[in-house]
Motif scaffolding. Sequence first.
Motif, PDB file in Angstrom:
ATOM      1  N   ASP A 110     -47.933  -9.220 -27.692  1.00 35.41           N
ATOM      2  CA  ASP A 110     -46.772  -8.220 -26.884  1.00 35.41           C
ATOM      3  C   ASP A 110     -45.586  -8.928 -25.158  1.00 35.41           C
ATOM      4  O   ASP A 110     -45.073  -8.479 -24.983  1.00 35.41           O
ATOM      5  N   ILE A 111     -46.723  -8.868 -24.789  1.00 34.61           N
ATOM      6  CA  ILE A 111     -46.942  -9.857 -23.381  1.00 34.61           C
ATOM      7  C   ILE A 111     -45.485 -10.777 -23.615  1.00 34.61           C
ATOM      8  O   ILE A 111     -44.666 -10.970 -22.838  1.00 34.61           O
ATOM      9  N   ILE A 112     -46.199 -11.573 -24.402  1.00 32.34           N
ATOM     10  CA  ILE A 112     -45.507 -13.163 -24.778  1.00 32.34           C
ATOM     11  C   ILE A 112     -44.078 -12.912 -24.744  1.00 32.34           C
ATOM     12  O   ILE A 112     -42.518 -13.268 -24.813  1.00 32.34           O
ATOM     13  N   GLY A 113     -44.039 -11.724 -25.971  1.00 32.48           N
ATOM     14  CA  GLY A 113     -42.722 -11.319 -26.547  1.00 32.48           C
ATOM     15  C   GLY A 113     -41.988 -10.982 -25.465  1.00 32.48           C
ATOM     16  O   GLY A 113     -40.486 -11.451 -25.211  1.00 32.48           O
ATOM     17  N   ALA A 114     -42.190  -9.691 -24.766  1.00 34.42           N
ATOM     18  CA  ALA A 114     -42.046  -9.156 -23.561  1.00 34.42           C
ATOM     19  C   ALA A 114     -41.555 -10.492 -21.958  1.00 34.42           C
ATOM     20  O   ALA A 114     -40.195  -9.861 -22.086  1.00 34.42           O
ATOM     21  N   LEU A 115     -42.019 -11.112 -22.293  1.00 38.32           N
ATOM     22  CA  LEU A 115     -41.877 -12.379 -21.222  1.00 38.32           C
ATOM     23  C   LEU A 115     -40.218 -13.048 -21.797  1.00 38.32           C
ATOM     24  O   LEU A 115     -39.496 -12.991 -21.075  1.00 38.32           O
ATOM     25  N   GLN A 116     -40.462 -13.935 -22.318  1.00 34.01           N
ATOM     26  CA  GLN A 116     -39.509 -13.853 -23.579  1.00 34.01           C
ATOM     27  C   GLN A 116     -38.099 -13.286 -23.737  1.00 34.01           C
ATOM     28  O   GLN A 116     -37.261 -14.039 -23.316  1.00 34.01           O
TER      29      GLN A 116
END
Length: 151
Positions: A110-116
Amino acid sequence: MSKVIVVGGGAAGMMAAVFAAENGHHVQIYEKNDRLGRKLFITGKGRCNITNASDVEELFQAVVSNPKFLYSAFYSFTNEQVIDFFENLGVKTKVERGNRVFPVSDHSSDIIGALQRELHRLGVQISLCTEVEKICVENEKITGIIISDDS
């Protein structure tokens, strides 16, 4: 508008790219792996411990050697701002034992997706499987990069 090259698409690289793009720069990330945030997937046992919710002064007390080294970093972008940053990107957070902050979902993805999503929204160009071999400098100014032949 200046051009900004970010070498490495880990947590720090993605955050640097977001803030550079928010400030009007054309940003290009070069990442040698096949995806961004690869190490984030395993942080906090896959849950991604994003920060600590303790008071900043308390955080300094936990630093084993030379806490003064971290003053500018801790006060330039505080742990509260980190939490707000991710909440504004749609990642709900929770505080657990030891004031550790995790996404409510317990998924680092979820963190990686939000940053992407934020990188894409800001128009950041991303080159995966692209290793920077050398940064070219002339007269104390970065003039370009050399990409590895293996990339």
